[in-house]
Design a protein around this motif. Structure first.
Motif, PDB file in Angstrom:
ATOM      1  N   LEU A 284     112.663 -52.134 -30.520  1.00  0.00           N
ATOM      2  CA  LEU A 284     111.442 -52.951 -30.507  1.00  0.00           C
ATOM      3  C   LEU A 284     110.657 -52.755 -29.217  1.00  0.00           C
ATOM      4  N   ARG A 285     111.369 -52.645 -28.089  1.00  0.00           N
ATOM      5  CA  ARG A 285     110.682 -52.393 -26.808  1.00  0.00           C
ATOM      6  C   ARG A 285     109.989 -51.037 -26.834  1.00  0.00           C
ATOM      7  N   LEU A 286     110.668 -50.021 -27.394  1.00  0.00           N
ATOM      8  CA  LEU A 286     110.079 -48.693 -27.484  1.00  0.00           C
ATOM      9  C   LEU A 286     108.827 -48.702 -28.350  1.00  0.00           C
ATOM     10  N   ILE A 287     108.867 -49.410 -29.460  1.00  0.00           N
ATOM     11  CA  ILE A 287     107.685 -49.525 -30.320  1.00  0.00           C
ATOM     12  C   ILE A 287     106.542 -50.206 -29.565  1.00  0.00           C
ATOM     13  N   ALA A 288     106.854 -51.253 -28.851  1.00  0.00           N
ATOM     14  CA  ALA A 288     105.822 -51.974 -28.093  1.00  0.00           C
ATOM     15  C   ALA A 288     105.245 -51.086 -26.990  1.00  0.00           C
ATOM     16  N   GLU A 289     106.116 -50.346 -26.295  1.00  0.00           N
ATOM     17  CA  GLU A 289     105.632 -49.449 -25.242  1.00  0.00           C
ATOM     18  C   GLU A 289     104.733 -48.370 -25.823  1.00  0.00           C
ATOM     19  N   PHE A 290     105.122 -47.799 -26.966  1.00  0.00           N
ATOM     20  CA  PHE A 290     104.291 -46.768 -27.592  1.00  0.00           C
ATOM     21  C   PHE A 290     102.953 -47.344 -28.023  1.00  0.00           C
ATOM     22  N   ASP A 291     102.955 -48.538 -28.588  1.00  0.00           N
ATOM     23  CA  ASP A 291     101.706 -49.164 -29.009  1.00  0.00           C
ATOM     24  C   ASP A 291     100.795 -49.408 -27.808  1.00  0.00           C
ATOM     25  N   ASN A 292     101.373 -49.879 -26.707  1.00  0.00           N
ATOM     26  CA  ASN A 292     100.585 -50.081 -25.483  1.00  0.00           C
ATOM     27  C   ASN A 292     100.041 -48.754 -24.965  1.00  0.00           C
ATOM     28  N   PHE A 293     100.875 -47.696 -25.007  1.00  0.00           N
ATOM     29  CA  PHE A 293     100.445 -46.365 -24.568  1.00  0.00           C
ATOM     30  C   PHE A 293      99.277 -45.876 -25.419  1.00  0.00           C
ATOM     31  N   ARG A 294      99.400 -46.032 -26.752  1.00  0.00           N
ATOM     32  CA  ARG A 294      98.345 -45.601 -27.663  1.00  0.00           C
ATOM     33  C   ARG A 294      97.040 -46.344 -27.375  1.00  0.00           C
ATOM     34  N   LYS A 295      97.125 -47.659 -27.183  1.00  0.00           N
ATOM     35  CA  LYS A 295      95.929 -48.455 -26.886  1.00  0.00           C
ATOM     36  C   LYS A 295      95.305 -48.044 -25.557  1.00  0.00           C
TER      37      LYS A 295
END
Length: 195
Positions: free
Chosen positions: A59-70
Motif C-alpha cells: 500500500l505504501r508503494l502504491i501511494a508513493e507511485f501515485d504521488n510520483f505520478r502526480k
C-alpha cells in the motif's frame, strides 16, 4: 480372591516393570494435540503478521507511485507553461512594433514607410521564432519530400534531372525543433517521360 477381583497393586507393579519406549516423552496424547494446536496457532499468527507487513509495504508503494505520478504530471505542466511563457516573451517586441504600426495616421505616413516597417517587424518576429526553434520549410528547387511537403499541383518540365523537384511554394511549412507543424504546400515538376 476371585478372578473378577484384581489386585490393583499388582497391576501397578507390572506397569512399572514394563519398558518405556524410546520415543515416549512423558506426554499424553491429549498433550501432543494441544502442543500441535499451539504451534499451528503460532505459525498462523506469524504468517498473519507477515501478510500484514507485506500488505502495508504494498500500500505504501502504491501511494508513493501515485504521488510520483502526480508530481511528474505537475512538473510537466509547469515546464510546458514556462516554455510557452518564454516563447511569448520573445515575441513581445515584435507585437509592440505591430501595435505601433496599427495606430499610425495613414494621412501622415506614406505606404512605402508602412511596408518597410511591416517588413522589419516580420524579420524581427522571424528571428525571435527561429531562436525559439521554429524553422521554415521553403523547398523551392529541392527534391519533393512527402514527409515535409504537400503536393497541390504539378508543372511539366523539359529536363529529366528536374523531375520530382519543387517548382513553386504556395504556402511555406514549418518545423519546430524537428517536429513538423505544417507541411509546405508545393507544386512539383514532372517530366513527361517519367510516368
Amino acid at each position: 480372591m476371585r478372578d473378577s477381583q484384581i489386585d490393583h497393586s499388582i497391576v501397578r507393579e507390572a506397569d512399572d516393570r514394563l519398558p518405556v519406549p524410546a520415543d515416549a516423552s512423558g506426554f499424553s496424547e491429549s498433550d501432543e494435540v494441544a502442543d500441535s494446536t499451539d504451534s499451528t496457532g503460532d505459525l498462523a499468527s506469524e504468517l498473519q503478521r507477515e501478510l500484514t507487513v507485506e500488505r502495508d509495504k504494498h500500500l505504501r508503494l502504491i501511494a508513493e507511485f501515485d504521488n510520483f505520478r502526480k508530481r511528474m504530471l505537475k512538473e510537466k505542466i509547469e515546464a510546458e507553461s514556462r516554455g510557452q511563457a518564454e516563447l511569448v516573451r520573445q515575441i513581445l517586441d515584435p507585437l509592440d512594433d505591430i501595435a505601433r504600426f496599427a495606430h499610425v495616421d495613414p494621412a501622415a505616413t506614406d505606404s512605402v514607410t508602412i511596408v518597410q516597417g511591416v517588413e522589419m517587424v516580420e524579420k524581427k518576429l522571424g528571428k525571435s521564432l527561429r531562436a525559439a526553434g521554429l524553422e521554415p520549410v521553403n523547398p523551392v528547387d529541392d527534391k519533393f519530400d512527402p514527409s515535409l511537403h504537400e503536393a497541390v499541383a504539378t508543372d511539366p518540365t523539359e529536363s529529366a534531372a528536374l523531375d520530382g523537384t519543387v517548382s513553386r511554394v504556395f504556402q511555406v511549412g514549418y518545423t519546430f525543433k524537428g517536429q513538423l507543424l505544417r507541411p509546405a504546400r508545393v507544386v512539383v515538376r514532372q517530366y513527361p517521360g517519367s510516368r
